[in-house]
Design a protein around this motif. Structure first.
Motif, PDB file in Angstrom:
ATOM      1  N   ALA A 156      39.310  15.100  -0.466  1.00 22.41           N
ATOM      2  CA  ALA A 156      39.032  13.837  -1.158  1.00 22.41           C
ATOM      3  C   ALA A 156      40.091  12.840  -0.741  1.00 22.41           C
ATOM      4  O   ALA A 156      41.290  13.097  -0.858  1.00 22.41           O
ATOM      5  N   ALA A 157      39.673  11.686  -0.243  1.00 21.81           N
ATOM      6  CA  ALA A 157      40.628  10.707   0.281  1.00 21.81           C
ATOM      7  C   ALA A 157      40.191   9.299  -0.084  1.00 21.81           C
ATOM      8  O   ALA A 157      39.044   9.046  -0.458  1.00 21.81           O
ATOM      9  N   GLY A 158      41.130   8.388   0.066  1.00 22.23           N
ATOM     10  CA  GLY A 158      40.841   6.992  -0.234  1.00 22.23           C
ATOM     11  C   GLY A 158      41.008   6.689  -1.709  1.00 22.23           C
ATOM     12  O   GLY A 158      41.190   7.580  -2.542  1.00 22.23           O
ATOM     13  N   SER A 159      40.925   5.425  -2.066  1.00 17.41           N
ATOM     14  CA  SER A 159      41.120   5.008  -3.450  1.00 17.41           C
ATOM     15  C   SER A 159      40.051   5.572  -4.374  1.00 17.41           C
ATOM     16  O   SER A 159      40.284   5.818  -5.553  1.00 17.41           O
ATOM     17  N   THR A 189      43.010   7.510  10.523  1.00 22.89           N
ATOM     18  CA  THR A 189      43.085   8.857  11.086  1.00 22.89           C
ATOM     19  C   THR A 189      44.241   9.634  10.479  1.00 22.89           C
ATOM     20  O   THR A 189      44.111  10.819  10.134  1.00 22.89           O
ATOM     21  N   GLN A 190      45.390   8.991  10.355  1.00 23.28           N
ATOM     22  CA  GLN A 190      46.572   9.648   9.812  1.00 23.28           C
ATOM     23  C   GLN A 190      46.380  10.060   8.355  1.00 23.28           C
ATOM     24  O   GLN A 190      46.848  11.118   7.935  1.00 23.28           O
ATOM     25  N   ILE A 191      45.655   9.236   7.587  1.00 23.97           N
ATOM     26  CA  ILE A 191      45.386   9.584   6.186  1.00 23.97           C
ATOM     27  C   ILE A 191      44.579  10.876   6.097  1.00 23.97           C
ATOM     28  O   ILE A 191      44.891  11.789   5.328  1.00 23.97           O
ATOM     29  N   VAL A 192      43.520  10.956   6.908  1.00 21.88           N
ATOM     30  CA  VAL A 192      42.660  12.138   6.879  1.00 21.88           C
ATOM     31  C   VAL A 192      43.418  13.367   7.383  1.00 21.88           C
ATOM     32  O   VAL A 192      43.337  14.448   6.788  1.00 21.88           O
ATOM     33  N   GLU A 193      44.157  13.236   8.462  1.00 22.63           N
ATOM     34  CA  GLU A 193      44.923  14.360   9.004  1.00 22.63           C
ATOM     35  C   GLU A 193      45.930  14.884   7.996  1.00 22.63           C
ATOM     36  O   GLU A 193      46.108  16.104   7.858  1.00 22.63           O
ATOM     37  N   GLU A 194      46.587  14.003   7.272  1.00 26.24           N
ATOM     38  CA  GLU A 194      47.573  14.420   6.273  1.00 26.24           C
ATOM     39  C   GLU A 194      46.892  15.161   5.123  1.00 26.24           C
ATOM     40  O   GLU A 194      47.404  16.170   4.621  1.00 26.24           O
ATOM     41  N   LYS A 195      45.723  14.675   4.709  1.00 27.50           N
ATOM     42  CA  LYS A 195      44.991  15.346   3.641  1.00 27.50           C
ATOM     43  C   LYS A 195      44.522  16.744   4.057  1.00 27.50           C
ATOM     44  O   LYS A 195      44.558  17.691   3.274  1.00 27.50           O
ATOM     45  N   VAL A 196      44.076  16.869   5.305  1.00 21.98           N
ATOM     46  CA  VAL A 196      43.654  18.180   5.813  1.00 21.98           C
ATOM     47  C   VAL A 196      44.849  19.124   5.854  1.00 21.98           C
ATOM     48  O   VAL A 196      44.757  20.305   5.470  1.00 21.98           O
ATOM     49  N   LYS A 197      45.986  18.618   6.294  1.00 18.77           N
ATOM     50  CA  LYS A 197      47.212  19.413   6.334  1.00 18.77           C
ATOM     51  C   LYS A 197      47.579  19.910   4.936  1.00 18.77           C
ATOM     52  O   LYS A 197      47.903  21.088   4.751  1.00 18.77           O
ATOM     53  N   GLN A 198      47.515  19.040   3.951  1.00 20.35           N
ATOM     54  CA  GLN A 198      47.843  19.419   2.581  1.00 20.35           C
ATOM     55  C   GLN A 198      46.876  20.476   2.049  1.00 20.35           C
ATOM     56  O   GLN A 198      47.287  21.395   1.330  1.00 20.35           O
ATOM     57  N   ASP A 199      45.595  20.338   2.407  1.00 18.94           N
ATOM     58  CA  ASP A 199      44.596  21.304   1.945  1.00 18.94           C
ATOM     59  C   ASP A 199      44.860  22.684   2.534  1.00 18.94           C
ATOM     60  O   ASP A 199      44.783  23.692   1.821  1.00 18.94           O
ATOM     61  N   ILE A 200      45.179  22.753   3.818  1.00 21.05           N
ATOM     62  CA  ILE A 200      45.469  24.035   4.462  1.00 21.05           C
ATOM     63  C   ILE A 200      46.689  24.685   3.821  1.00 21.05           C
ATOM     64  O   ILE A 200      46.696  25.885   3.509  1.00 21.05           O
ATOM     65  N   GLU A 201      47.746  23.898   3.611  1.00  9.84           N
ATOM     66  CA  GLU A 201      48.971  24.445   3.014  1.00  9.84           C
ATOM     67  C   GLU A 201      48.718  24.918   1.583  1.00  9.84           C
ATOM     68  O   GLU A 201      49.257  25.950   1.154  1.00  9.84           O
ATOM     69  N   LYS A 237      34.640  -4.291   6.655  1.00  8.84           N
ATOM     70  CA  LYS A 237      35.611  -5.204   6.051  1.00  8.84           C
ATOM     71  C   LYS A 237      36.179  -4.643   4.757  1.00  8.84           C
ATOM     72  O   LYS A 237      37.236  -5.053   4.291  1.00  8.84           O
ATOM     73  N   ASN A 238      35.464  -3.681   4.149  1.00  5.84           N
ATOM     74  CA  ASN A 238      35.964  -3.034   2.937  1.00  5.84           C
ATOM     75  C   ASN A 238      36.736  -1.766   3.261  1.00  5.84           C
ATOM     76  O   ASN A 238      37.113  -1.027   2.376  1.00  5.84           O
ATOM     77  N   GLY A 239      36.904  -1.481   4.559  1.00  4.81           N
ATOM     78  CA  GLY A 239      37.514  -0.233   4.969  1.00  4.81           C
ATOM     79  C   GLY A 239      38.969  -0.120   4.569  1.00  4.81           C
ATOM     80  O   GLY A 239      39.686  -1.085   4.439  1.00  4.81           O
ATOM     81  N   GLU A 240      39.394   1.158   4.387  1.00  6.58           N
ATOM     82  CA  GLU A 240      40.789   1.457   4.114  1.00  6.58           C
ATOM     83  C   GLU A 240      41.411   1.996   5.375  1.00  6.58           C
ATOM     84  O   GLU A 240      40.732   2.410   6.301  1.00  6.58           O
ATOM     85  N   GLY A 241      42.704   2.086   5.386  1.00  9.73           N
ATOM     86  CA  GLY A 241      43.398   2.680   6.517  1.00  9.73           C
ATOM     87  C   GLY A 241      43.510   1.750   7.695  1.00  9.73           C
ATOM     88  O   GLY A 241      43.331   2.141   8.828  1.00  9.73           O
ATOM     89  N   GLY A 242      43.866   0.512   7.498  1.00  9.26           N
ATOM     90  CA  GLY A 242      44.085  -0.344   8.623  1.00  9.26           C
ATOM     91  C   GLY A 242      43.632  -1.739   8.390  1.00  9.26           C
ATOM     92  O   GLY A 242      43.786  -2.572   9.251  1.00  9.26           O
TER      93      GLY A 242
END
Length: 403
Positions: free
Chosen positions: A260-263, A315-327, A398-403
């Motif tokens: 689960a990511a984003g606001s 991309t970095q937001i999603v990668e960090e969330k995946v990393k946290q899930d694995i750990e 235009k409503n996108g997050e992460g950049g």
């Protein structure tokens, strides 16, 4: 030039040599025709009573000659179970198998057996004596798969799944997908011997039929694992904890991770394209430690959030969330194995043995006291290598997050 008498002598010499060689050849005097064999595809072992076990053999039944086919060419075997299950009781496997042989008019052949299923009560007691037969019979290959059943093994073998010709075939194909932990007879034996009777087996259970289908449409499925301690059941773990064991043991393959990511905490799913893990043991000042290095590559397969994966920050937001899930999964698995079961199915003992062979020989008898105290650190690297056929999220850019 060779004289005629010399040529005659040489000719008789060749004849004599060929004759003697032919006498020494074994030929086919002990051959057994295929039509005289009862090919075993799977075997199940259940506890029948305090002193008796029940062995069930799934024997391949070839289709009848001239079986009908439909217009599309699909054979009759697609809708019929191509096996017969025959059972007998005995004081051990050899005794029960000998009684089954008396019932079967063909010679039992173990060379094609692919699956062994150990019933729940068998696993609860001790599996060492049963493994002795499986490992001792020359025809049985070490690559044969072995499972622990949450019900009777006989019931698993008797199922007639829709998608495969028999239950053994279905379990084997499920293993080939590499979505669950797999264990062969040979690997289990090595694991039990090296870990003082500690091991792990994929557990299989009977699933109810799909909605609207008759009751005979039940099918076998892998549901977590059975953890062994001193060669008997220590407890069952669920599918999520099984994934954690696979991460530690470098057996992870095609698996979907949803975070689960984003606001709005919307779900994002990635498919593991490649994953590797490595255990690096270290002993410092009497403290046993393991560094777990994980390196993964993922493909984004669904993005219902507003995170724009085409931008570096997204991309970095999603990668960090995946990393946290694995750990998180690995930490939960570690806690269960160290504190609840005290069973090293994660491969820590093997890693310390390889790096510190002399010290391991001295301390392996104390591993039950050392293992729960092993400190674990993680170095996890996740990289999204493919955003799929589209890069922008479903919502407006235009409503996108992460950049």
């Amino acid at each position: 030039m060779i004289s005629k008498p010399e040529a005659v002598v040489r000719g008789w010499g060749v004849i004599l040599m060929v004759t003697v060689s032919a006498c020494l050849l074994s030929g086919c005097w002990d051959r057994v025709e295929v039509n005289d064999l009862a090919t075993i595809t799977a075997a199940g072992i259940d506890q029948y009573s305090d002193n008796l076990i029940e062995v069930s053999l799934q024997i391949y039944t070839p289709p009848r000659a001239g079986s009908s086919t439909d217009m599309s060419g699909s054979e009759e075997k697609n809708s019929q179970n191509q096996s017969t299950v025959i059972s007998a009781t005995g004081v051990n496997i050899a005794d029960a198998v000998s009684k089954i042989q008396e019932k079967v008019p063909r010679l039992l052949f173990w060379g094609q057996v692919e699956v062994f299923v150990l019933g729940h009560e068998i696993v609860k007691r001790n599996i060492a004596g049963h493994l002795d037969y499986i490992l001792r019979v020359p025809q049985i290959r070490g690559s044969a798969l072995i499972f622990a059943s949450r019900t009777k093994a006989k019931e698993i073998l008797a199922l007639t799944p829709q998608l495969r010709s028999n239950s053994a075939d279905m379990l084997e194909e499920s293993n080939n997908l590499k979505l669950n932990l797999t264990m062969s007879v040979g690997k289990l034996n090595i694991m039990l011997e090296g870990g003082n009777g500690t091991g792990i087996l994929p557990s299989v259970d009977i699933m109810p039929p799909p909605e609207g289908q008759p009751s005979n449409r039940r099918y076998p499925a892998i549901v977590g694992c059975a953890v062994l301690k001193q060669e008997k059941l220590a407890g069952f773990i669920d599918e999520k904890t099984m994934r954690g064991v696979m991460w530690f043991r470098n057996q992870i393959d095609k698996v979907t991770v949803t975070i689960a990511a984003g606001s709005a905490k919307a779900p994002i799913s990635v498919l593991l394209n490649r994953g590797k893990s490595k255990l690096k043991p270290r002993i410092s000042n009497g403290v046993w430690e393991v560094l777990v290095e994980v390196d993964t590559r993922e493909i984004l397969i669904q993005n219902t959030s507003r995170i724009d994966i085409s931008r570096l920050k997204g991309t970095q937001i999603v990668e960090e969330k995946v990393k946290q899930d694995i750990e998180k999964i690995m930490n939960k698995t570690l806690s269960i194995m160290q504190r609840k079961m005290n069973a090293d199915v994660l491969g820590f003992g093997e890693a310390f043995h390889r790096k510190y062979p002399k010290l391991w020989e001295k301390e392996k008898g104390n591993w039950d006291e050392i293992f729960p105290q092993v400190k674990v650190k993680y170095e996890i690297k996740t990289v999204i290598i493919n955003p799929g056929k589209r890069e922008s999220p479903t919502t407006s850019r235009k409503n996108g997050e992460g950049g």
